[in-house]
Design an enzyme around this catalytic site. Structure first.
Site, short mmCIF file in Angstrom:
data_model
loop_
_atom_site.label_atom_id
_atom_site.label_comp_id
_atom_site.label_asym_id
_atom_site.label_seq_id
_atom_site.Cartn_x
_atom_site.Cartn_y
_atom_site.Cartn_z
N GLU A 1 -13.54 1.69 0.71
CA GLU A 1 -11.89 1.46 -0.16
C GLU A 1 -12.52 0.31 -1.10
OE1 GLU A 1 -8.18 2.60 1.33
OE2 GLU A 1 -7.49 0.14 0.72
N CYS B 1 0.68 -1.30 0.54
CA CYS B 1 -0.04 -0.21 -0.31
C CYS B 1 0.86 1.12 0.22
CB CYS B 1 -1.29 0.26 1.37
SG CYS B 1 -2.25 -1.04 1.12
N HIS C 1 -10.17 12.05 -9.98
CA HIS C 1 -9.11 11.49 -10.99
C HIS C 1 -8.12 12.59 -10.49
CE1 HIS C 1 -12.72 9.81 -12.96
NE2 HIS C 1 -11.70 9.19 -13.28
ZN LIG Z 1 -5.55 1.81 -0.74
#
Ligand SMILES: [Zn+2]
Length: 121
Positions: free
Chosen positions: A110, A23, A67
């Site tokens: 997420e 991550c 974005h």
């Molecule tokens: Zn992430």
């Protein structure tokens, strides 16, 4: 207590600075944001808040992040863009939109199975 919720998604990349794993590398998510607004009583139309108004508020705030590479956008250039921190800062930016009702909670998904929420109190 009545509660209503609206949700929107946005696409953005991030990396978790200092994370001991993959991550820490730049990667993307389609984030889902659910905001919950509450009130003890309903307005003259029998609503907590107009869904359209709540969605417009959420759209307006998320436009800053859609974005984008979150680590380059304030405040995430200085604060790790974890789901927890995103929920916190979205809450702070959204709460002022609601006057005769109260923003109760912001939940940031997420992935389909992982979310973080922030609420006051
Ligand atoms: Zn992430």
């Amino acid at each position: 207590m009545y509660e209503v919720s609206v949700e929107k998604t946005f696409a953005a990349a991030h990396r978790i600075v200092g994370y001991p794993g993959d991550c820490a590398n730049i990667h993307g998510h389609t984030w889902k944001v659910v905001i919950t607004i509450g009130n003890d009583k309903l307005n003259e139309q029998g609503m907590v808040v107009d869904f359209r108004y709540a969605k417009r508020a959420l759209d307006q705030v998320l436009a800053n992040y859609d974005h984008k590479y979150l680590n380059e956008v304030s405040p995430f250039d200085k604060t790790n863009p974890t789901a927890e921190n995103i929920a916190y800062f979205l809450y702070q930016q959204l709460k002022g939109f609601f006057h005769d009702c109260r923003l109760k909670r912001v939940t940031v998904w997420e992935s389909e199975t992982s979310s973080a929420s922030f609420q006051e109190g």
